[in-house]
Scaffold this motif. Structure first.
Motif, short mmCIF file in Angstrom:
data_model
loop_
_atom_site.label_atom_id
_atom_site.label_comp_id
_atom_site.label_asym_id
_atom_site.label_seq_id
_atom_site.Cartn_x
_atom_site.Cartn_y
_atom_site.Cartn_z
N PHE A 236 -18.01 -6.01 9.04
CA PHE A 236 -17.70 -7.34 8.61
C PHE A 236 -16.34 -7.82 8.29
N SER A 237 -15.69 -8.86 8.81
CA SER A 237 -14.36 -9.18 8.47
C SER A 237 -14.49 -10.53 7.55
N PHE A 238 -13.76 -10.66 6.56
CA PHE A 238 -13.82 -11.75 5.55
C PHE A 238 -12.49 -12.33 5.63
N HIS A 239 -11.76 -12.33 6.67
CA HIS A 239 -10.48 -12.77 6.89
C HIS A 239 -10.51 -14.18 6.52
N ALA A 240 -9.23 -14.87 6.29
CA ALA A 240 -9.27 -16.22 5.91
C ALA A 240 -9.95 -17.13 7.11
N THR A 241 -9.87 -16.80 8.40
CA THR A 241 -10.35 -17.75 9.30
C THR A 241 -12.01 -17.46 9.55
N LYS A 242 -12.60 -16.64 8.76
CA LYS A 242 -14.02 -16.34 9.18
C LYS A 242 -14.99 -17.44 8.45
N VAL A 243 -16.13 -17.28 8.83
CA VAL A 243 -17.38 -17.97 7.82
C VAL A 243 -17.34 -17.93 6.56
N PHE A 244 -17.05 -16.64 5.99
CA PHE A 244 -17.09 -16.43 4.59
C PHE A 244 -15.77 -15.59 4.48
N ASN A 245 -14.80 -16.10 3.42
CA ASN A 245 -13.68 -15.16 3.19
C ASN A 245 -13.31 -14.85 1.88
N THR A 246 -12.49 -13.60 2.22
CA THR A 246 -12.10 -13.12 0.34
C THR A 246 -10.45 -13.21 0.81
N ILE A 247 -10.01 -14.12 1.37
CA ILE A 247 -8.68 -14.29 1.92
C ILE A 247 -8.23 -13.30 3.03
N GLU A 248 -8.03 -12.05 2.34
CA GLU A 248 -8.29 -10.84 3.61
C GLU A 248 -9.32 -10.08 3.00
N ALA B 167 -6.89 6.41 3.62
CA ALA B 167 -5.97 5.40 3.51
C ALA B 167 -5.91 4.73 2.11
N ASN B 168 -5.27 3.51 2.09
CA ASN B 168 -5.35 2.60 0.93
C ASN B 168 -5.97 1.36 1.59
N ALA B 169 -7.42 1.27 1.21
CA ALA B 169 -8.15 0.01 1.90
C ALA B 169 -9.02 -0.61 0.79
N LYS B 170 -8.44 -0.69 -0.53
CA LYS B 170 -9.20 -1.21 -1.60
C LYS B 170 -9.23 -2.79 -1.53
N MET B 171 -10.38 -3.36 -1.66
CA MET B 171 -10.37 -4.77 -2.03
C MET B 171 -9.86 -5.19 -3.51
N ASN B 172 -8.72 -5.91 -3.66
CA ASN B 172 -8.15 -6.23 -4.90
C ASN B 172 -9.00 -7.46 -5.60
N GLU B 173 -8.87 -7.35 -6.96
CA GLU B 173 -9.62 -8.48 -7.72
C GLU B 173 -9.56 -9.79 -7.44
N PHE B 174 -8.42 -10.15 -7.05
CA PHE B 174 -8.15 -11.56 -6.59
C PHE B 174 -8.87 -11.92 -5.40
N CYS B 175 -8.93 -11.12 -4.56
CA CYS B 175 -9.79 -11.23 -3.40
C CYS B 175 -11.12 -11.40 -3.54
N ALA B 176 -11.70 -10.28 -4.27
CA ALA B 176 -12.92 -10.29 -4.60
C ALA B 176 -13.53 -11.68 -5.48
N ALA B 177 -12.55 -12.15 -6.20
CA ALA B 177 -12.77 -13.30 -7.10
C ALA B 177 -13.01 -14.55 -5.90
N MET B 178 -12.00 -14.53 -5.15
CA MET B 178 -12.21 -15.52 -4.02
C MET B 178 -13.54 -15.59 -3.26
N GLY B 179 -13.98 -14.28 -3.06
CA GLY B 179 -15.31 -14.02 -2.53
C GLY B 179 -16.36 -14.59 -3.31
N LEU B 180 -16.51 -14.02 -4.40
CA LEU B 180 -17.38 -14.60 -5.40
C LEU B 180 -17.53 -16.20 -5.47
#
Ligand code: T4K
Length: 369
Positions: free
Chosen positions: A178-190, A224-237
């Motif tokens: 799934f993508s949670f990009h800014a342009t998606k139905v549900f976003n976490t910023i990126e 790789a380094n592909a961890k979601m950071n806390e600010f993005c997760a907060a946006m998701g919540l």
């Protein structure tokens, strides 16, 4: 910003709601690497998406790329070219060879009647795309995958919140990205996520998103380094609290478009799939120039002159990208080629005023000759 209308506009919580959500980060100084916001979002998504396992990542692309890596594949991967660059790139960047299957002219997803003949002894996986949120022919894909012992990784970037026959869409195949990009139905910023069945695949993904680190003194994969950071997760919540309301508003926009554009000669609107609970992610229209009188490009230009930024998702096809140096034969996917030349996705987001939908449709219909 001027008052242009673009193809979409990010959903956002109120600034106060977001500040409340991120306030604890200032106390803890914990910014990334699977902190409390990350853990909460993971748990909430598991419930919302109705799936057993979710791994969060920095974006939908890394979800695809690392899932393929975690599956440890070699050889050919059957996919479709009517998608965003990400799907094909994830395959190629894993050293795998994409083999392009044509698409169905109605759902724009993989045409399963053309799938079996593409399977060879080098085929290792199928990567179908639930494009625009239209669900692929899951039963037939899984039947063939089972018959030939192939992995199935769905590109589910467009299907957040959807269900198929009452089950969360992330439950199908070996995994769904799934993508949670800014342009998606549900976003976490990126952001992005993988829903998966096999806990071993989950364990590998967890390590691959963190450099392949297995333990404090052990690195057992080239991650790789592909961890979601806390600010993005907060946006998701925050966004997750409002997503049902956002989807309902999108539905109203789609219904308004349909009122104006259904039954117009030369326009093909997206199908409503009876067993799918839709998220109303995109509003693609396919223009038949002979019947409608104007081409997709002429309609695109007319909208642009009026400050309306429709988009040609997905044109060009990925199998024609310059970076592949004419390696793939576009004649092998004639339906995809026809649709890509004729499709336009019209603006769609929760807060798009219905009067603007009326205006957009008026401009579209003025192009009918
Ligand atoms: N698989 C599929 C099938 C996908 O469609 C995608 C992504 C992926 C995989 C990979 O997932 P991610 O790695 O991206 O999570 C956009 C998105 O960037 C991309 O996520 C998306 N698909 C693709 C279909 O659309 P562009 O190049 O069209 O984005 P851009 O910057 O032109 O933005 C489109 C419109 O969105 C703008 O006109 C206004 C609005 N917008 C944009 C941004 C960046 C906002 O309202 N807020 C924003 O922050 O690719």
């Amino acid at each position: 910003m001027d008052n242009k209308i673009l193809v979409t506009r990010s959903s956002m919580p109120s600034v106060d709601e977001y500040i409340e959500e991120i306030r604890p980060i200032w106390d803890s100084h914990w910014l990334t690497n699977m902190g409390p916001e990350h853990k909460n979002l993971q748990a909430e998504l598991q419930q919302y998406m109705g799936v057993e396992n979710v791994e969060l990542l920095t974006n939908g692309h890394m979800a695809l790329e690392l899932s393929l890596q975690a599956m440890n594949l070699q050889g050919e991967v059957i996919t479709t070219p009517f998608t965003f660059a990400s799907t094909t790139h994830a395959i190629v960047r894993n050293g795998l060879e994409p083999v392009f299957c044509d698409i169905d002219p109605v759902t724009y997803t993989m045409d399963v009647t053309k799938l079996e003949r593409l399977i060879t002894d080098r085929t290792c996986a199928i990567v179908p795309v639930h494009v625009y949120g239209n669900v692929c022919n899951i039963e037939e894909i899984e039947r063939l995958a089972h018959k030939y012992e192939l992995k199935v990784l769905y590109d589910a970037a467009h299907t957040f919140g959807e269900t198929y026959k009452g089950q969360g869409i992330g439950n199908f195949g070996d995994a769904s990205c799934f993508s949670f990009h800014a342009t998606k139905v549900f976003n976490t910023i990126e952001g992005g996520a993988v829903c998966y069945k096999d806990p071993e695949l989950g364990r590998k993904l967890y390590e691959l998103k963190n450099f392949g680190i297995h333990g404090p003194e052990e690195v057992d994969a080239v991650g790789a380094n592909a961890k979601m950071n806390e600010f993005c997760a907060a946006m998701g919540l925050c966004n997750l609290r409002h997503v049902d309301e956002e989807i309902a508003k999108r539905k109203a926009v789609v219904e308004r478009y349909r009122e104006h554009l259904s039954g117009v000669d030369g326009l093909q609107l997206n199908v409503e799939q009876p067993e799918v609970k839709s998220n109303y992610a995109y509003f693609p229209v396919v223009f038949d120039e002979k019947l409608f009188g104007s081409s997709r490009n002429e309609v695109f230009d007319a909208l642009a002159k009026n400050g309306i930024g429709a988009r040609k998702y997905f044109y060009p096809l990925t199998n024609t990208f310059a970076c592949f140096h004419k390696k793939y034969d576009v004649d092998e996917t004639p339906v995809a080629r026809r649709i890509a030349k004729r499709v336009l996705t019209l603006p769609l987001y929760a807060d798009l005023p219905l009067e603007e939908v009326d205006r957009i449709c008026k401009i579209v219909l003025e192009q009918k000759l």
